[in-house]
Write a protein that holds these residues in place. Structure first.
Motif, PDB file in Angstrom:
ATOM      1  N   ILE A  50       0.843  -1.170  -0.064  1.00  9.77           N
ATOM      2  CA  ILE A  50      -0.042   0.024  -0.090  1.00  9.77           C
ATOM      3  C   ILE A  50       0.799   1.223  -0.012  1.00  9.77           C
ATOM      4  O   ILE A  50       1.843   1.311   0.802  1.00  9.77           O
ATOM      5  CB  ILE A  50      -1.018  -0.146   1.251  1.00  9.77           C
ATOM      6  CG1 ILE A  50      -1.872  -1.264   1.298  1.00  9.77           C
ATOM      7  CG2 ILE A  50      -1.736   1.147   1.143  1.00  9.77           C
ATOM      8  CD1 ILE A  50      -2.595  -1.593   2.426  1.00  9.77           C
ATOM      9  N   LEU A  51       0.784   2.167  -0.849  1.00  9.02           N
ATOM     10  CA  LEU A  51       1.399   3.286  -0.982  1.00  9.02           C
ATOM     11  C   LEU A  51       0.604   4.608  -0.736  1.00  9.02           C
ATOM     12  O   LEU A  51       0.109   5.405  -1.569  1.00  9.02           O
ATOM     13  CB  LEU A  51       1.629   3.617  -2.456  1.00  9.02           C
ATOM     14  CG  LEU A  51       2.713   2.308  -2.723  1.00  9.02           C
ATOM     15  CD1 LEU A  51       2.027   1.210  -3.958  1.00  9.02           C
ATOM     16  CD2 LEU A  51       3.974   2.679  -3.551  1.00  9.02           C
ATOM     17  N   TRP A  78       6.533  17.201 -10.154  1.00 11.19           N
ATOM     18  CA  TRP A  78       7.690  16.174 -10.185  1.00 11.19           C
ATOM     19  C   TRP A  78       8.178  15.762  -8.585  1.00 11.19           C
ATOM     20  O   TRP A  78       8.461  14.597  -8.351  1.00 11.19           O
ATOM     21  CB  TRP A  78       9.198  16.844 -10.669  1.00 11.19           C
ATOM     22  CG  TRP A  78      10.446  16.023 -10.373  1.00 11.19           C
ATOM     23  CD1 TRP A  78      10.734  15.000 -11.023  1.00 11.19           C
ATOM     24  CD2 TRP A  78      11.087  16.213  -9.087  1.00 11.19           C
ATOM     25  NE1 TRP A  78      12.011  14.466 -10.505  1.00 11.19           N
ATOM     26  CE2 TRP A  78      12.112  15.397  -9.313  1.00 11.19           C
ATOM     27  CE3 TRP A  78      11.263  17.311  -8.101  1.00 11.19           C
ATOM     28  CZ2 TRP A  78      13.299  15.366  -8.432  1.00 11.19           C
ATOM     29  CZ3 TRP A  78      12.314  17.136  -7.304  1.00 11.19           C
ATOM     30  CH2 TRP A  78      13.431  15.952  -7.364  1.00 11.19           C
ATOM     31  N   GLY A  79       7.993  16.667  -7.612  1.00  5.22           N
ATOM     32  CA  GLY A  79       8.000  16.415  -6.315  1.00  5.22           C
ATOM     33  C   GLY A  79       7.302  15.258  -5.544  1.00  5.22           C
ATOM     34  O   GLY A  79       7.720  14.374  -4.853  1.00  5.22           O
ATOM     35  N   ARG A  80       6.007  15.127  -6.219  1.00  4.65           N
ATOM     36  CA  ARG A  80       5.010  14.047  -5.694  1.00  4.65           C
ATOM     37  C   ARG A  80       5.094  12.719  -6.433  1.00  4.65           C
ATOM     38  O   ARG A  80       4.632  11.882  -6.102  1.00  4.65           O
ATOM     39  CB  ARG A  80       3.545  14.629  -6.100  1.00  4.65           C
ATOM     40  CG  ARG A  80       2.774  13.804  -5.462  1.00  4.65           C
ATOM     41  CD  ARG A  80       1.426  14.445  -5.144  1.00  4.65           C
ATOM     42  NE  ARG A  80       0.574  13.488  -4.343  1.00  4.65           N
ATOM     43  CZ  ARG A  80      -0.363  12.498  -4.858  1.00  4.65           C
ATOM     44  NH1 ARG A  80      -0.214  12.256  -6.273  1.00  4.65           N
ATOM     45  NH2 ARG A  80      -0.998  11.745  -4.165  1.00  4.65           N
ATOM     46  N   PHE A 102      -3.108   5.380  -3.042  1.00  4.09           N
ATOM     47  CA  PHE A 102      -4.019   6.667  -2.661  1.00  4.09           C
ATOM     48  C   PHE A 102      -3.431   7.766  -2.162  1.00  4.09           C
ATOM     49  O   PHE A 102      -2.313   7.630  -1.445  1.00  4.09           O
ATOM     50  CB  PHE A 102      -5.032   6.048  -1.463  1.00  4.09           C
ATOM     51  CG  PHE A 102      -4.639   5.796  -0.142  1.00  4.09           C
ATOM     52  CD1 PHE A 102      -4.547   6.598   0.739  1.00  4.09           C
ATOM     53  CD2 PHE A 102      -4.113   4.431  -0.062  1.00  4.09           C
ATOM     54  CE1 PHE A 102      -4.246   6.406   1.787  1.00  4.09           C
ATOM     55  CE2 PHE A 102      -3.710   4.148   1.218  1.00  4.09           C
ATOM     56  CZ  PHE A 102      -3.629   5.185   2.309  1.00  4.09           C
ATOM     57  N   ASP A 103      -4.070   8.903  -2.294  1.00  2.00           N
ATOM     58  CA  ASP A 103      -3.764  10.117  -1.859  1.00  2.00           C
ATOM     59  C   ASP A 103      -4.167  10.443  -0.344  1.00  2.00           C
ATOM     60  O   ASP A 103      -5.070   9.888   0.024  1.00  2.00           O
ATOM     61  CB  ASP A 103      -4.459  11.441  -2.648  1.00  2.00           C
ATOM     62  CG  ASP A 103      -4.282  11.253  -4.164  1.00  2.00           C
ATOM     63  OD1 ASP A 103      -3.035  10.895  -4.558  1.00  2.00           O
ATOM     64  OD2 ASP A 103      -5.062  11.846  -4.909  1.00  2.00           O
ATOM     65  N   LYS A 104      -3.140  11.091   0.403  1.00  2.00           N
ATOM     66  CA  LYS A 104      -3.471  11.312   1.802  1.00  2.00           C
ATOM     67  C   LYS A 104      -3.233  12.918   1.976  1.00  2.00           C
ATOM     68  O   LYS A 104      -2.255  13.334   1.396  1.00  2.00           O
ATOM     69  CB  LYS A 104      -2.914  10.572   2.857  1.00  2.00           C
ATOM     70  CG  LYS A 104      -1.232  10.722   2.928  1.00  2.00           C
ATOM     71  CD  LYS A 104      -0.760   9.743   3.868  1.00  2.00           C
ATOM     72  CE  LYS A 104       0.603   9.872   4.106  1.00  2.00           C
ATOM     73  NZ  LYS A 104       1.217  11.253   4.595  1.00  2.00           N
ATOM     74  N   THR A 113      -9.034   9.141   4.795  1.00  5.42           N
ATOM     75  CA  THR A 113      -8.862   8.322   3.724  1.00  5.42           C
ATOM     76  C   THR A 113      -9.736   6.949   3.903  1.00  5.42           C
ATOM     77  O   THR A 113     -10.288   6.846   5.167  1.00  5.42           O
ATOM     78  CB  THR A 113      -7.424   7.709   3.869  1.00  5.42           C
ATOM     79  OG1 THR A 113      -7.079   6.859   4.640  1.00  5.42           O
ATOM     80  CG2 THR A 113      -6.431   8.938   3.375  1.00  5.42           C
ATOM     81  N   ASN A 114      -9.696   6.019   2.987  1.00  5.37           N
ATOM     82  CA  ASN A 114     -10.553   4.609   3.222  1.00  5.37           C
ATOM     83  C   ASN A 114      -9.545   3.726   3.467  1.00  5.37           C
ATOM     84  O   ASN A 114      -9.819   2.529   3.642  1.00  5.37           O
ATOM     85  CB  ASN A 114     -11.405   4.532   2.074  1.00  5.37           C
ATOM     86  CG  ASN A 114     -10.543   4.110   0.924  1.00  5.37           C
ATOM     87  OD1 ASN A 114      -9.404   4.184   0.818  1.00  5.37           O
ATOM     88  ND2 ASN A 114     -10.957   3.137   0.054  1.00  5.37           N
TER      89      ASN A 114
END
Length: 183
Positions: A50-51, A78-80, A102-104, A113-114
């Motif tokens: 999980i990322l 680029w940083g993300r 997923f984004d946090k 988040t879920n």
């Protein structure tokens, strides 16, 4: 049967690359091979990778981090992007049903988040934490995981911070206050 999940927290250019806007630099770069090895191992065992990845809008006046840190992990920047070998690994495995990105928008991977629903629906009871920064996002994720009754394992050779004292303190806290196994 209970499953395990490896969380690779915030392993992006802004947090790891030498030119990242909020980098932990060499300590973050030094854990790259260990993170990739763990990710491969988890997929080989049919467990989950999980990322949870920090995500911000530029100059967001309402986000509390805007007052604390320089702009970082800005959407579509680029940083993300994932740092180094993780970018390649993710490109190869992004469609695997055991890989979840997923984004946090807060330190904890659970906040807004879920993640908890995902873990429960996949019968995950044990979380293995890696990534950056040990004393910020990894720490807040660990505290929330503990409060949600997940078993914790923190990989000391796969976590890093720009603050060596904070890194050591967090590893101690994981073990002594959250009952995490440190490997």
């Amino acid at each position: 049967m209970s499953k395990k999940a490896l969380l690779i927290i915030d392993y992006t250019n802004d947090f790891v690359h030498s030119k990242g806007s909020l980098t932990c630099g060499k300590p973050g770069q030094d854990i790259e091979d260990e993170i990739i090895s763990l990710a491969e191992n988890f997929l080989d065992k049919d467990d989950y990778v999980i990322l949870p990845t920090d995500c911000h809008n530029a100059d967001d006046p309402f986000h509390p981090e805007t007052k604390l840190f320089p702009p970082h992990n800005i959407i579509n920047s680029w940083g993300r992007e994932f740092y180094g070998k993780l970018a390649v690994w993710y490109k190869q495995h992004s469609t695997d049903k055991h890989v979840y990105f997923f984004d946090k928008n807060r330190y904890s991977s659970f906040a807004n988040t879920n993640l908890e629903n995902y873990l429960r629906s996949h019968n995950v009871s044990e979380l293995h934490l890696t990534g950056v920064c040990t004393d910020i996002c990894v720490l807040h994720t660990a505290v929330d995981a503990y409060n949600k009754n997940f078993n914790l394992c923190v990989h000391k050779n796969a976590t890093a911070s720009f603050d060596p004292t904070g890194h050591r303190w967090a590893l101690n806290h994981f073990k002594n206050c959250l009952g995490a196994k440190i490997v």
